[in-house]
Design an enzyme around this catalytic site. Structure first.
Site, PDB file in Angstrom:
ATOM      1  N   ALA A  13     -35.638 -18.274  -7.893  1.00 35.32           N
ATOM      2  CA  ALA A  13     -35.143 -17.736  -9.162  1.00 35.32           C
ATOM      3  C   ALA A  13     -35.166 -18.775 -10.277  1.00 35.32           C
ATOM      4  O   ALA A  13     -35.195 -18.428 -11.460  1.00 35.32           O
ATOM      5  CB  ALA A  13     -33.723 -17.190  -8.987  1.00 35.32           C
ATOM      6  N   LYS A  15     -33.114 -22.003  -9.896  1.00 34.15           N
ATOM      7  CA  LYS A  15     -31.834 -22.720  -9.901  1.00 34.15           C
ATOM      8  C   LYS A  15     -31.979 -24.158 -10.370  1.00 34.15           C
ATOM      9  O   LYS A  15     -31.208 -24.631 -11.208  1.00 34.15           O
ATOM     10  CB  LYS A  15     -31.211 -22.710  -8.494  1.00 34.15           C
ATOM     11  CG  LYS A  15     -30.834 -21.344  -7.974  1.00 34.15           C
ATOM     12  CD  LYS A  15     -30.143 -21.431  -6.621  1.00 34.15           C
ATOM     13  CE  LYS A  15     -31.009 -22.064  -5.555  1.00 34.15           C
ATOM     14  NZ  LYS A  15     -32.233 -21.289  -5.266  1.00 34.15           N
ATOM     15  N   THR A  16     -32.963 -24.861  -9.814  1.00 33.00           N
ATOM     16  CA  THR A  16     -33.123 -26.278 -10.157  1.00 33.00           C
ATOM     17  C   THR A  16     -33.556 -26.451 -11.603  1.00 33.00           C
ATOM     18  O   THR A  16     -33.086 -27.362 -12.294  1.00 33.00           O
ATOM     19  CB  THR A  16     -34.139 -26.947  -9.221  1.00 33.00           C
ATOM     20  OG1 THR A  16     -33.707 -26.794  -7.866  1.00 33.00           O
ATOM     21  CG2 THR A  16     -34.270 -28.433  -9.531  1.00 33.00           C
ATOM     22  N   LYS A  37     -27.182 -31.465  -4.541  1.00 32.15           N
ATOM     23  CA  LYS A  37     -27.922 -30.480  -3.741  1.00 32.15           C
ATOM     24  C   LYS A  37     -27.588 -30.788  -2.286  1.00 32.15           C
ATOM     25  O   LYS A  37     -28.358 -31.437  -1.564  1.00 32.15           O
ATOM     26  CB  LYS A  37     -29.422 -30.621  -4.002  1.00 32.15           C
ATOM     27  CG  LYS A  37     -30.307 -29.672  -3.215  1.00 32.15           C
ATOM     28  CD  LYS A  37     -30.419 -28.313  -3.860  1.00 32.15           C
ATOM     29  CE  LYS A  37     -31.462 -27.465  -3.135  1.00 32.15           C
ATOM     30  NZ  LYS A  37     -31.558 -26.106  -3.719  1.00 32.15           N
ATOM     31  N   SER A  41     -34.033 -27.815   2.355  1.00 31.33           N
ATOM     32  CA  SER A  41     -35.153 -27.804   3.295  1.00 31.33           C
ATOM     33  C   SER A  41     -36.445 -27.995   2.507  1.00 31.33           C
ATOM     34  O   SER A  41     -36.433 -28.071   1.283  1.00 31.33           O
ATOM     35  CB  SER A  41     -35.173 -26.490   4.086  1.00 31.33           C
ATOM     36  OG  SER A  41     -35.210 -25.378   3.212  1.00 31.33           O
ATOM     37  N   GLU A 116     -25.763 -27.369  -6.656  1.00 28.47           N
ATOM     38  CA  GLU A 116     -26.766 -26.318  -6.491  1.00 28.47           C
ATOM     39  C   GLU A 116     -26.830 -25.850  -5.049  1.00 28.47           C
ATOM     40  O   GLU A 116     -26.929 -26.658  -4.122  1.00 28.47           O
ATOM     41  CB  GLU A 116     -28.141 -26.826  -6.929  1.00 28.47           C
ATOM     42  CG  GLU A 116     -29.227 -25.761  -6.828  1.00 28.47           C
ATOM     43  CD  GLU A 116     -30.598 -26.303  -7.155  1.00 28.47           C
ATOM     44  OE1 GLU A 116     -31.566 -25.899  -6.473  1.00 28.47           O
ATOM     45  OE2 GLU A 116     -30.715 -27.140  -8.076  1.00 28.47           O
ATOM     46  N   GLY A 117     -26.786 -24.552  -4.875  1.00 33.06           N
ATOM     47  CA  GLY A 117     -26.912 -23.983  -3.545  1.00 33.06           C
ATOM     48  C   GLY A 117     -28.358 -23.935  -3.088  1.00 33.06           C
ATOM     49  O   GLY A 117     -29.246 -24.556  -3.683  1.00 33.06           O
ATOM     50  N   PRO A 213     -38.025 -19.064 -20.990  1.00 32.23           N
ATOM     51  CA  PRO A 213     -39.355 -18.465 -20.850  1.00 32.23           C
ATOM     52  C   PRO A 213     -40.191 -19.252 -19.850  1.00 32.23           C
ATOM     53  O   PRO A 213     -39.751 -20.277 -19.318  1.00 32.23           O
ATOM     54  CB  PRO A 213     -39.926 -18.581 -22.265  1.00 32.23           C
ATOM     55  CG  PRO A 213     -39.317 -19.848 -22.783  1.00 32.23           C
ATOM     56  CD  PRO A 213     -37.917 -19.889 -22.207  1.00 32.23           C
TER      57      PRO A 213
END
Length: 237
Positions: A13, A15-16, A37, A41, A116-117, A213
């Site tokens: 999505a 996140k980072t 973080k 993986s 962050e997940g 964007p």
């Protein structure tokens, strides 16, 4: 000090990108920052050990810069779900271990800290716990990154419902355009795109912290600074 947990509607999505962009924006204002973080993986083997590109991106936007082990204590090579990668490695994280690990970094009380997940809100940490449990244990407000693509309305609303069902506030959401098909070459396309954003703003019932964007910047650092131009810090929205 303000700490938020960053999750997403899906694995890719953004996140980072959003987390690093928010950290870059905070640094522009002269604030101290930290991006964590805890579990990652898809890490690459280096002379210094396993390294994850997302964790390195957060490290680059953290000021003062923390040691890598501080921000990514559980690094796994296989690019699969973290709990499966952990099982293969024989090093399985628990919520107790994660809470203990982040205690010292959080004690530094930087102006903005983002944890962050991995993947989405319900990604397993191990056979019995979800990674979202870290946010619950720490009672953190959540920032939801919505990958703007077909199906995002359902994904975003379900994620927001799950976050609130776990007793946490949704501090804000960010839309990240990941589907090149969501362009507005035609007027009708733009109208549909705008309607989707309006639906998200109405139904998520949380501040929109920005719409990012598709970015032309090539490097993670350049992308973080480019994303910052489209973002607002939580509390400013």
């Amino acid at each position: 000090m303000t700490t938020y947990f960053v999750t997403g509607t899906d694995t890719d999505a953004g996140k980072t990108l959003v987390a690093s962009g928010l950290l870059a924006l905070a640094r522009r204002r002269g604030l101290t920052t930290l991006g964590l973080k805890p579990v990652a993986s898809g890490c690459e083997s280096t002379t210094e050990g396993l390294r994850n590109i997302d964790a390195l991106t957060l490290q680059a936007q953290s000021m003062p810069t923390p040691p890598y082990a501080t921000l990514n204590p559980y690094a796994y090579a296989p690019a699969i779900a973290p709990h499966l990668a952990a099982r293969r490695a024989g090093r399985i994280p628990t919520l107790d271990a994660l809470v203990a690990h982040v205690a010292d970094p959080l004690a530094e009380k930087r102006d903005l800290t983002l944890i962050e997940g991995a993947g989405g809100w319900r990604v397993p940490l191990n056979d019995d716990e979800d990674l979202a449990g870290l946010a619950v244990r720490l009672e953190l407000p959540v920032i939801l990154v919505v990958g703007l693509e077909l199906g995002c309305l359902n994904h975003a609303r379900l994620s927001a419902e799950a976050i609130r069902a776990d007793g946490l506030p949704l501090a804000g959401w960010v839309g990240n355009l990941i589907d090149p098909g969501l362009s507005f070459d035609e007027v009708a396309d733009e109208a549909c795109y705008r309607d989707n954003l309006a639906t998200l703003e109405r139904t998520l019932e949380a501040p929109c912290l920005g719409i990012v964007p598709r970015l032309a910047a090539a490097t993670p650092d350049a992308r973080a600074h480019a994303a910052a131009d489209y973002l607002t810090l939580p509390g400013d929205a």
